[in-house]
Design a protein around this motif. Structure first.
Motif, mmCIF file in Angstrom:
data_model
loop_
_atom_site.group_PDB
_atom_site.id
_atom_site.type_symbol
_atom_site.label_atom_id
_atom_site.label_comp_id
_atom_site.label_asym_id
_atom_site.label_seq_id
_atom_site.Cartn_x
_atom_site.Cartn_y
_atom_site.Cartn_z
ATOM 1 N N UNK A 183 0.842 -1.209 0.000
ATOM 2 C CA UNK A 183 0.000 0.000 0.000
ATOM 3 C C UNK A 183 0.870 1.248 0.000
ATOM 4 N N UNK A 184 1.900 1.253 0.841
ATOM 5 C CA UNK A 184 2.816 2.396 0.904
ATOM 6 C C UNK A 184 3.510 2.593 -0.433
ATOM 7 N N UNK A 185 3.929 1.496 -1.058
ATOM 8 C CA UNK A 185 4.652 1.592 -2.332
ATOM 9 C C UNK A 185 3.790 2.237 -3.412
ATOM 10 N N UNK A 186 2.576 1.725 -3.596
ATOM 11 C CA UNK A 186 1.735 2.262 -4.665
ATOM 12 C C UNK A 186 1.163 3.636 -4.311
ATOM 13 N N UNK A 187 0.936 3.891 -3.012
ATOM 14 C CA UNK A 187 0.458 5.211 -2.604
ATOM 15 C C UNK A 187 1.515 6.283 -2.831
ATOM 16 N N UNK A 188 2.781 5.887 -2.817
ATOM 17 C CA UNK A 188 3.866 6.844 -3.037
ATOM 18 C C UNK A 188 4.021 7.218 -4.504
ATOM 19 N N UNK A 189 3.241 6.558 -5.382
ATOM 20 C CA UNK A 189 3.300 6.870 -6.804
ATOM 21 C C UNK A 189 4.378 6.125 -7.569
ATOM 22 N N UNK A 190 5.043 5.205 -6.898
ATOM 23 C CA UNK A 190 6.097 4.442 -7.561
ATOM 24 C C UNK A 190 5.508 3.149 -8.110
ATOM 25 N N UNK A 191 5.887 2.819 -9.313
ATOM 26 C CA UNK A 191 5.397 1.595 -9.928
ATOM 27 C C UNK A 191 6.467 0.530 -9.945
ATOM 28 N N UNK A 192 6.539 -0.194 -11.034
ATOM 29 C CA UNK A 192 7.541 -1.235 -11.193
ATOM 30 C C UNK A 192 8.784 -0.647 -11.850
ATOM 31 N N UNK A 193 9.950 -1.283 -11.692
ATOM 32 C CA UNK A 193 11.187 -0.770 -12.299
ATOM 33 C C UNK A 193 11.076 -0.692 -13.821
ATOM 34 N N UNK A 194 11.726 0.313 -14.404
ATOM 35 C CA UNK A 194 11.696 0.480 -15.866
ATOM 36 C C UNK A 194 12.374 -0.684 -16.560
ATOM 37 N N UNK A 195 13.428 -1.232 -15.928
ATOM 38 C CA UNK A 195 14.139 -2.379 -16.472
ATOM 39 C C UNK A 195 14.053 -3.547 -15.501
ATOM 40 N N UNK A 196 14.066 -4.748 -16.053
ATOM 41 C CA UNK A 196 14.020 -5.940 -15.218
ATOM 42 C C UNK A 196 15.275 -6.006 -14.351
ATOM 43 N N UNK A 197 15.117 -6.070 -13.027
ATOM 44 C CA UNK A 197 16.288 -6.178 -12.154
ATOM 45 C C UNK A 197 17.090 -7.441 -12.456
ATOM 46 N N UNK A 198 18.360 -7.419 -12.076
ATOM 47 C CA UNK A 198 19.270 -8.526 -12.368
ATOM 48 C C UNK A 198 18.943 -9.752 -11.519
ATOM 49 N N UNK A 199 19.520 -10.867 -11.915
ATOM 50 C CA UNK A 199 19.366 -12.109 -11.151
ATOM 51 C C UNK A 199 19.895 -11.921 -9.738
ATOM 52 N N UNK A 200 20.989 -11.148 -9.588
ATOM 53 C CA UNK A 200 21.557 -10.884 -8.269
ATOM 54 C C UNK A 200 20.527 -10.193 -7.361
ATOM 55 N N UNK A 201 19.784 -9.244 -7.918
ATOM 56 C CA UNK A 201 18.785 -8.532 -7.120
ATOM 57 C C UNK A 201 17.688 -9.477 -6.639
ATOM 58 N N UNK A 202 17.209 -10.337 -7.528
ATOM 59 C CA UNK A 202 16.178 -11.309 -7.144
ATOM 60 C C UNK A 202 16.718 -12.307 -6.126
ATOM 61 N N UNK A 203 17.980 -12.720 -6.306
ATOM 62 C CA UNK A 203 18.594 -13.657 -5.369
ATOM 63 C C UNK A 203 18.657 -13.043 -3.971
ATOM 64 N N UNK A 204 19.005 -11.749 -3.906
ATOM 65 C CA UNK A 204 19.106 -11.105 -2.601
ATOM 66 C C UNK A 204 17.737 -10.815 -1.994
ATOM 67 N N UNK A 205 16.688 -10.725 -2.824
ATOM 68 C CA UNK A 205 15.332 -10.661 -2.266
ATOM 69 C C UNK A 205 15.055 -11.940 -1.470
#
Length: 285
Positions: free
Chosen positions: A189-211
């Motif tokens: 809710x906070x994320x979408x209420x702040x007006x931010x959407x999804x990243x313009x580019x697909x994040x790297x495998x490293x980013x998903x791994x660290x999630x």
């Protein structure tokens, strides 16, 4: 185990936020973490939860996590983020004082106060000194943008209340696996209420791994902490929690390739000294 796992939290969250942004990264982490807890640590049926714990404890849990996420996201610079983290790290001191206050021991708060002051000074020196904290600049940052600092302070206070009063409120029921997914909902809710959407580019495998790694670290830490506060000594857990900011700074330095300064080691010694003082006080009958 909770303290050890949480020590990796700041560094891994920073890596995730570089790929997804602060609010989206946090929402993803808590979503994955909530799923893991529901699979591996299934909660008791809601009808078994005392109402005070389900509502009061749940609100405190969600408020703490949301306030920390928001405060770090609202911090305008990396330096401000360090300052906000320092405010958040007041929660071990608040826990020690609050646990002493409800222990019904004579002059308990006065007895733990010297150790609390020494350990808190150590936390400030270890975390702030390693980041080159400038107190004059920090005061200016607070005056310019007080909201993240206020949120961090209120969040720390909320977490200390949750930890100290959960054993009495919960009647032995652990709500971590229920409250964690609620945090994920709040963060989306906070994320979408702040007006931010999804990243313009697909994040790297490293980013998903660290999630995934960060979800395991945070969810695992909360699962261990939830068990600890229900079955362990609250006073000694509060004292041990002073290690969290010191270990977190050390782990972040290792993950991000930063050097640990002399003030960090001096601060770590002060934290150890303050913790020993409080342990000796708590060990006396």
């Amino acid at each position: 185990m909770a303290i050890v796992l949480w020590s990796f939290m700041a560094g891994t969250v920073r890596i995730v936020s570089e790929g997804f942004g602060a609010t989206l990264g946090s929402a993803l982490i808590y979503t994955f973490g909530g799923i893991l807890l529901l699979i591996f640590r299934r909660p008791a049926p809601l009808k078994q939860f005392p109402r005070k714990y389900l509502i009061g404890g749940g609100l405190l849990f969600v408020f703490y996590e949301s306030s920390i996420s928001l405060s770090l996201g609202l911090a305008s610079t990396d330096t401000s983020s360090v300052e906000v983290s320092l405010v958040n790290y007041l929660w071990p001191t608040m826990m020690v004082l609050l646990a002493a206050g409800v222990s019904h021991r004579k002059h308990a708060v006065l007895k733990v106060l010297p150790g609390a002051i020494v350990a808190t000074a150590g936390v400030v020196l270890a975390v702030g000194g390693n980041s080159g904290l400038d107190w004059h600049a920090a005061a200016a940052h607070i005056a310019e943008n007080p909201l993240p600092y206020v949120l961090a302070f209120l969040g720390a206070f909320a977490w200390s209340i949750y930890a100290v009063f959960t054993p009495a409120w919960s009647k032995g029921v652990d709500g971590t696996s229920v409250f964690f997914p609620c945090v994920a909902v709040a963060l989306w809710i906070i994320h979408f209420a702040s007006g931010q959407g999804m990243p313009a580019q697909m994040p790297s495998f490293k980013s998903w791994l660290f999630v995934a790694i960060t979800a395991v670290v945070i969810a695992g830490g909360y699962a261990c902490w939830g068990y600890g506060i229900l079955h362990g000594s609250m006073e000694r857990l509060a004292i041990a929690s002073y290690a969290t900011p010191v270990l977190s700074t050390g782990a972040s330095a290792a993950l991000l390739g930063l050097a640990l300064s002399v003030p960090f080691w001096l601060g770590a010694l002060l934290v150890a000294a303050g913790s020993v003082l409080n342990y000796l006080v708590s060990a006396r009958k």
